[in-house]
Motif scaffolding. Structure first.
Motif, PDB file in Angstrom:
ATOM      1  N   LYS A 190      46.902  40.627  49.123  1.00  0.00           N
ATOM      2  CA  LYS A 190      46.402  41.925  49.584  1.00  0.00           C
ATOM      3  C   LYS A 190      46.758  43.041  48.613  1.00  0.00           C
ATOM      4  CE  LYS A 190      46.396  43.239  53.995  1.00  0.00           C
ATOM      5  NZ  LYS A 190      46.900  43.449  55.365  1.00  0.00           N
ATOM      6  N   LEU A 191      47.916  42.939  47.977  1.00  0.00           N
ATOM      7  CA  LEU A 191      48.309  43.946  46.997  1.00  0.00           C
ATOM      8  C   LEU A 191      47.521  43.810  45.693  1.00  0.00           C
ATOM      9  CD1 LEU A 191      52.204  44.009  47.304  1.00  0.00           C
ATOM     10  CD2 LEU A 191      50.627  45.850  47.883  1.00  0.00           C
ATOM     11  N   ALA A 192      47.280  42.584  45.262  1.00  0.00           N
ATOM     12  CA  ALA A 192      46.680  42.350  43.945  1.00  0.00           C
ATOM     13  C   ALA A 192      45.163  42.445  43.939  1.00  0.00           C
ATOM     14  CB  ALA A 192      47.106  40.985  43.420  1.00  0.00           C
ATOM     15  N   LEU A 193      44.513  42.136  45.049  1.00  0.00           N
ATOM     16  CA  LEU A 193      43.056  42.103  45.058  1.00  0.00           C
ATOM     17  C   LEU A 193      42.414  43.445  44.693  1.00  0.00           C
ATOM     18  CD1 LEU A 193      40.692  40.225  45.443  1.00  0.00           C
ATOM     19  CD2 LEU A 193      40.664  40.863  47.853  1.00  0.00           C
ATOM     20  N   PRO A 194      42.885  44.577  45.227  1.00  0.00           N
ATOM     21  CA  PRO A 194      42.273  45.852  44.823  1.00  0.00           C
ATOM     22  C   PRO A 194      42.456  46.172  43.339  1.00  0.00           C
ATOM     23  CG  PRO A 194      43.576  46.148  46.807  1.00  0.00           C
ATOM     24  CD  PRO A 194      43.851  44.778  46.299  1.00  0.00           C
ATOM     25  N   VAL A 195      43.459  45.579  42.714  1.00  0.00           N
ATOM     26  CA  VAL A 195      43.690  45.799  41.284  1.00  0.00           C
ATOM     27  C   VAL A 195      42.798  44.883  40.454  1.00  0.00           C
ATOM     28  CG1 VAL A 195      45.411  45.694  39.463  1.00  0.00           C
ATOM     29  CG2 VAL A 195      46.049  46.549  41.715  1.00  0.00           C
ATOM     30  N   LEU A 196      42.561  43.678  40.926  1.00  0.00           N
ATOM     31  CA  LEU A 196      41.751  42.719  40.179  1.00  0.00           C
ATOM     32  C   LEU A 196      40.246  42.961  40.332  1.00  0.00           C
ATOM     33  CD1 LEU A 196      43.803  39.462  40.771  1.00  0.00           C
ATOM     34  CD2 LEU A 196      43.547  40.732  38.640  1.00  0.00           C
TER      35      LEU A 196
END
Length: 108
Positions: free
Chosen positions: A57-63
């Motif tokens: 959940k933390l990484a998906l908006p960045v990727l």
């Protein structure tokens, strides 16, 4: 097509970069650069596979912006001559930070 040595480009054709990101990285930085770039992507992939749902959940908006920048294997801009390299490396660093985040520590 192949352009002979010493020949000039026809009018209206931009030959400033290879027009394919992975090829441009290989040409610009050689084998060391392309191996480092592939290792960075492999590290993100491995971290993604080992991450918890909270880390996803933390990484998906960045990727997601990285996917948008590279879709469909961006061939319009030079990698190192535009903001593409800076954004890609910055967002990969944020993704690695998100995928290795251990959560809030509760101290008394």
């Amino acid at each position: 097509p192949y352009l002979a040595p010493g020949a000039t480009l026809p009018a209206g054709i931009d030959g400033s970069h290879p027009h394919q990101v992975v090829l441009e990285i290989a040409v610009s930085t050689g084998m060391v650069g392309i191996l480092a770039f592939m290792l960075a992507w492999a590290a993100v992939w491995r971290l993604w596979q080992r991450a918890t749902p909270a880390q996803h959940k933390l990484a998906l908006p960045v990727l997601m912006p990285v996917a948008a920048l590279w879709w469909p294997v961006n061939s319009h801009h030079g990698f190192y001559t535009t903001e593409l390299a800076a954004l890609t490396f910055f967002l990969l660093a944020l993704a690695i930070a998100a995928l290795t985040h251990q959560g809030e520590s509760k101290t008394p």
